[in-house]
Design a protein around this motif. Structure first.
Motif, PDB file in Angstrom:
ATOM      1  N   ARG A  76       0.839  -1.197   0.000  1.00  0.00           N
ATOM      2  CA  ARG A  76       0.000   0.000   0.000  1.00  0.00           C
ATOM      3  C   ARG A  76       0.879   1.254   0.000  1.00  0.00           C
ATOM      4  O   ARG A  76       0.544   2.263   0.616  1.00  0.00           O
ATOM      5  N   ASP A  77       2.019   1.155  -0.695  1.00  0.00           N
ATOM      6  CA  ASP A  77       2.887   2.311  -0.810  1.00  0.00           C
ATOM      7  C   ASP A  77       2.938   2.750  -2.272  1.00  0.00           C
ATOM      8  O   ASP A  77       2.478   2.055  -3.165  1.00  0.00           O
ATOM      9  N   GLY A  78       3.490   3.937  -2.495  1.00  0.00           N
ATOM     10  CA  GLY A  78       3.561   4.494  -3.836  1.00  0.00           C
ATOM     11  C   GLY A  78       2.758   5.771  -3.985  1.00  0.00           C
ATOM     12  O   GLY A  78       2.586   6.276  -5.092  1.00  0.00           O
ATOM     13  N   LEU A  79       2.264   6.279  -2.877  1.00  0.00           N
ATOM     14  CA  LEU A  79       1.497   7.520  -2.897  1.00  0.00           C
ATOM     15  C   LEU A  79       2.244   8.612  -3.650  1.00  0.00           C
ATOM     16  O   LEU A  79       3.427   8.817  -3.465  1.00  0.00           O
ATOM     17  N   GLY A  80       1.523   9.348  -4.492  1.00  0.00           N
ATOM     18  CA  GLY A  80       2.076  10.512  -5.165  1.00  0.00           C
ATOM     19  C   GLY A  80       3.058  10.185  -6.274  1.00  0.00           C
ATOM     20  O   GLY A  80       2.961   9.128  -6.891  1.00  0.00           O
ATOM     21  N   PRO A  81       4.012  11.100  -6.540  1.00  0.00           N
ATOM     22  CA  PRO A  81       4.424  12.225  -5.702  1.00  0.00           C
ATOM     23  C   PRO A  81       3.393  13.357  -5.610  1.00  0.00           C
ATOM     24  O   PRO A  81       3.436  14.165  -4.692  1.00  0.00           O
ATOM     25  N   LEU A  82       2.492  13.436  -6.590  1.00  0.00           N
ATOM     26  CA  LEU A  82       1.407  14.407  -6.538  1.00  0.00           C
ATOM     27  C   LEU A  82       0.115  13.673  -6.238  1.00  0.00           C
ATOM     28  O   LEU A  82      -0.097  12.561  -6.729  1.00  0.00           O
ATOM     29  N   PHE A  83      -0.761  14.285  -5.457  1.00  0.00           N
ATOM     30  CA  PHE A  83      -2.021  13.616  -5.142  1.00  0.00           C
ATOM     31  C   PHE A  83      -3.014  14.641  -4.613  1.00  0.00           C
ATOM     32  O   PHE A  83      -2.649  15.769  -4.256  1.00  0.00           O
ATOM     33  N   ASN A  84      -4.264  14.225  -4.576  1.00  0.00           N
ATOM     34  CA  ASN A  84      -5.304  15.050  -3.960  1.00  0.00           C
ATOM     35  C   ASN A  84      -5.657  14.542  -2.569  1.00  0.00           C
ATOM     36  O   ASN A  84      -5.812  15.314  -1.635  1.00  0.00           O
ATOM     37  N   MET A  85      -5.804  13.220  -2.438  1.00  0.00           N
ATOM     38  CA  MET A  85      -6.066  12.613  -1.134  1.00  0.00           C
ATOM     39  C   MET A  85      -5.336  11.284  -1.064  1.00  0.00           C
ATOM     40  O   MET A  85      -4.888  10.735  -2.067  1.00  0.00           O
ATOM     41  N   ARG A  86      -5.236  10.719   0.153  1.00  0.00           N
ATOM     42  CA  ARG A  86      -4.466   9.501   0.359  1.00  0.00           C
ATOM     43  C   ARG A  86      -5.292   8.223   0.182  1.00  0.00           C
ATOM     44  O   ARG A  86      -4.742   7.131   0.161  1.00  0.00           O
ATOM     45  N   SER A  87      -6.614   8.354   0.105  1.00  0.00           N
ATOM     46  CA  SER A  87      -7.464   7.172  -0.040  1.00  0.00           C
ATOM     47  C   SER A  87      -8.687   7.514  -0.862  1.00  0.00           C
ATOM     48  O   SER A  87      -9.031   8.695  -1.033  1.00  0.00           O
ATOM     49  N   CYS A  88      -9.350   6.486  -1.369  1.00  0.00           N
ATOM     50  CA  CYS A  88     -10.597   6.693  -2.111  1.00  0.00           C
ATOM     51  C   CYS A  88     -11.660   7.300  -1.199  1.00  0.00           C
ATOM     52  O   CYS A  88     -12.392   8.219  -1.584  1.00  0.00           O
ATOM     53  N   SER A  89     -11.753   6.767   0.011  1.00  0.00           N
ATOM     54  CA  SER A  89     -12.817   7.184   0.920  1.00  0.00           C
ATOM     55  C   SER A  89     -12.624   8.596   1.457  1.00  0.00           C
ATOM     56  O   SER A  89     -13.559   9.193   1.990  1.00  0.00           O
ATOM     57  N   ALA A  90     -11.417   9.152   1.324  1.00  0.00           N
ATOM     58  CA  ALA A  90     -11.207  10.517   1.776  1.00  0.00           C
ATOM     59  C   ALA A  90     -12.015  11.504   0.945  1.00  0.00           C
ATOM     60  O   ALA A  90     -12.429  12.554   1.444  1.00  0.00           O
ATOM     61  N   CYS A  91     -12.251  11.179  -0.313  1.00  0.00           N
ATOM     62  CA  CYS A  91     -13.130  11.993  -1.162  1.00  0.00           C
ATOM     63  C   CYS A  91     -14.569  11.497  -1.090  1.00  0.00           C
ATOM     64  O   CYS A  91     -15.504  12.289  -0.986  1.00  0.00           O
ATOM     65  N   HIS A  92     -14.731  10.180  -1.173  1.00  0.00           N
ATOM     66  CA  HIS A  92     -16.066   9.565  -1.130  1.00  0.00           C
ATOM     67  C   HIS A  92     -16.323   9.044   0.288  1.00  0.00           C
ATOM     68  O   HIS A  92     -16.431   7.836   0.512  1.00  0.00           O
ATOM     69  N   PHE A  93     -16.405   9.950   1.260  1.00  0.00           N
ATOM     70  CA  PHE A  93     -16.527   9.530   2.652  1.00  0.00           C
ATOM     71  C   PHE A  93     -17.814   8.737   2.850  1.00  0.00           C
ATOM     72  O   PHE A  93     -18.893   9.168   2.447  1.00  0.00           O
ATOM     73  N   LYS A  94     -17.681   7.562   3.487  1.00  0.00           N
ATOM     74  CA  LYS A  94     -18.816   6.662   3.702  1.00  0.00           C
ATOM     75  C   LYS A  94     -19.516   6.345   2.379  1.00  0.00           C
ATOM     76  O   LYS A  94     -20.731   6.147   2.329  1.00  0.00           O
ATOM     77  N   ASP A  95     -18.712   6.319   1.297  1.00  0.00           N
ATOM     78  CA  ASP A  95     -19.225   6.019  -0.051  1.00  0.00           C
ATOM     79  C   ASP A  95     -20.199   7.081  -0.541  1.00  0.00           C
ATOM     80  O   ASP A  95     -21.005   6.841  -1.442  1.00  0.00           O
ATOM     81  N   GLY A  96     -20.108   8.261   0.077  1.00  0.00           N
ATOM     82  CA  GLY A  96     -21.027   9.343  -0.253  1.00  0.00           C
ATOM     83  C   GLY A  96     -20.381  10.434  -1.072  1.00  0.00           C
ATOM     84  O   GLY A  96     -19.405  10.212  -1.794  1.00  0.00           O
ATOM     85  N   ARG A  97     -20.913  11.611  -0.926  1.00  0.00           N
ATOM     86  CA  ARG A  97     -20.647  12.731  -1.808  1.00  0.00           C
ATOM     87  C   ARG A  97     -19.726  13.761  -1.167  1.00  0.00           C
ATOM     88  O   ARG A  97     -19.861  14.076   0.017  1.00  0.00           O
ATOM     89  N   GLY A  98     -18.797  14.301  -1.972  1.00  0.00           N
ATOM     90  CA  GLY A  98     -17.917  15.348  -1.508  1.00  0.00           C
ATOM     91  C   GLY A  98     -18.583  16.712  -1.594  1.00  0.00           C
ATOM     92  O   GLY A  98     -19.705  16.860  -2.084  1.00  0.00           O
TER      93      GLY A  98
END
Length: 453
Positions: A76-98
């Motif tokens: 589970r490594d390889g983040l970035g070097p550029l990114f918006n968030m570290r996980s899918c759920s950080a944008c789609h919290f609880k599989d919902g809407r940002g």
């Protein structure tokens, strides 16, 4: 009464109940009756028990925070070097809407697609020569984010024909501190992260049904010209019907998921093996890698399966009469011209739970010109700068419970359903006008109908 006769009577009664309760089952047999903060996180109600292990594996990966490849973690490594968030759920919290960022906040559930003028050979938007096709607002230590994204709003006050006031807000975006040279001569499109439940059902709607419903030249002269977006599918290496994304620019969930891993988190896959920066960003050339690919094929498949297997929540009408009253208003205002209430899914072997169901997503998955007010002026394959895919409406009233906000539309500018309707233009103009002509109670009833879907 004989036992077999009693069984027949009970079966007939159950069938009658199901027929009358169908309006509460947007996903048919997949529907879950959950109204808590976990309303969007549930597996398909009819998912085979043997598939639950794969579902929960995908769930874990969807919620995993990826880390820098130079850390001591070896998976589970390889983040970035550029990114918006570290996980899918950080944008789609609880599989919902940002939602869009507050003043001074780095965007979490909103990203900005960019492009230069022109098209690639496969019809895709032409990437910015330095910044590619999406801005990254975060980066690994020692490197720079691509830009700071700022949004402010201008309030617009209007009146209904009955004299009641309404307020909508128009966003204004600015981009500060570009990290890798000038950021100019580009098109941009802010987009909030949509809810991700019910995607397997949408993907199971046969292409031919959607194409039969399309009317690109408005042959019936009803003012609605739903068009398909024909896009390049990386997984099928062919031009395919787009179904996913705000402009229907992805053909299937594998394409959508792999592209999001690359663009949003900086995680490469067999499908998208390049990092999410360009050759012009030379400072990033020696950034640590988490391997090639950084997410393997089986893990990616599990995430896709998870997204395919998330169930839509049941509708929340108090009575069938409430449903019928609201549906009549929804039809009278011609909302059903784009927000198609009902489809039948195709038979399939991969996930039998999705097969042959009558579903009620309230979308046609087609492109519609929504007017200059909502335009991003950024073409995306065959979608023009004025066109957007009709978003599904199921579960929309649970967004406040799940995500703690009520922001709607592609960039989250609408603060509620009323504002979303009032932003409709183009092909949605007539429906908006019909909505404004309703009396105050009827407008409230229509909004309540949508909130209950």
């Amino acid at each position: 009464m004989r036992a077999d006769s009693m069984r027949c009577l009970i079966a007939a009664t159950l069938i009658t109940i199901l027929v009358h309760a169908d309006y509460r089952l947007p996903g048919g047999a997949t529907t879950v009756f959950e109204t808590s903060r976990e309303a969007f996180t549930q597996p398909l109600e009819n998912l085979a028990p043997r598939s639950l292990a794969k579902f929960f594996s995908g769930d874990t990966l969807f919620n995993t925070n990826w880390v820098n490849a130079s850390s001591v973690v070896t998976s589970r490594d390889g983040l970035g070097p550029l990114f918006n968030m570290r996980s899918c759920s950080a944008c789609h919290f609880k599989d919902g809407r940002g939602s869009p960022p507050a003043a001074g906040e780095i965007p979490n559930g909103l990203l900005v697609r960019i492009s230069a003028t022109g098209d690639q050979a496969n019809g895709a938007p032409f990437p910015h020569p330095v910044y590619g096709n999406q801005l990254s607002v975060r980066s690994l230590p020692g490197t720079k984010p691509e830009a700071e994204v700022l949004v402010s709003y201008k309030e617009i006050v209007g009146s209904y024909p009955d004299g009641s006031k309404f307020r909508i807000q128009k966003p204004n975006y600015s981009f500060k501190e570009p990290g890798y040279g000038p950021l100019d001569d580009f098109h941009y499109s802010p987009r909030v992260a949509p809810s991700v439940f019910g995607l397997g059902l949408l993907g199971s709607i046969p292409d031919e049904i959607l194409l039969r419903q399309s009317d690109p030249n408005d042959a019936d002269n009803d003012g609605i010209s739903g068009r398909p977006n024909w896009v390049w599918s990386a997984s099928q290496t062919a031009k395919s019907l787009g179904k996913f994304g705000w402009k229907a620019n992805k053909a299937n969930l594998l394409d959508q998921t792999a592209a999001a891993f690359q663009g949003d988190i900086g995680i490469t896959s067999d499908l998208f093996p390049s990092e999410n920066h360009t050759d012009q960003q030379t400072e990033l050339a020696d950034s640590p890698s988490g391997g090639n690919p950084e997410i393997d094929e089986l893990d990616l498949e599990d995430v896709v399966f998870y997204l395919q297997s998330l169930a839509p929540p049941a509708s929340r009408f108090e009575t069938e009469a409430d449903y019928k009253k609201g549906y009549e208003l929804f039809t009278e205002t011609k909302c059903t011209s784009c927000h198609t209430p009902e489809f039948k899914t195709a038979k399939q072997a991969l996930i039998p739970a999705l097969s042959g169901l009558t579903i009620h997503p309230y979308t046609d998955l087609l492109l519609h010109d929504m007017g200059n007010g909502l335009a991003d002026n950024r073409p995306d394959f065959e979608a023009t700068g004025n066109e957007w895919r009709t978003p599904p409406l199921w579960g929309i009233g649970l967004i406040p419970k799940v995500n703690g906000h009520t922001r709607l539309l592609h960039d989250g500018r609408a603060r509620n359903i009323e504002e979303a309707i009032l932003w409709h233009g183009g092909e949605g103009e007539e429906s908006k006008q019909l909505f404004t002509l309703l009396n105050e109670q009827a407008r409230a009833d229509l909004i309540q109908f949508v909130e209950s879907l």
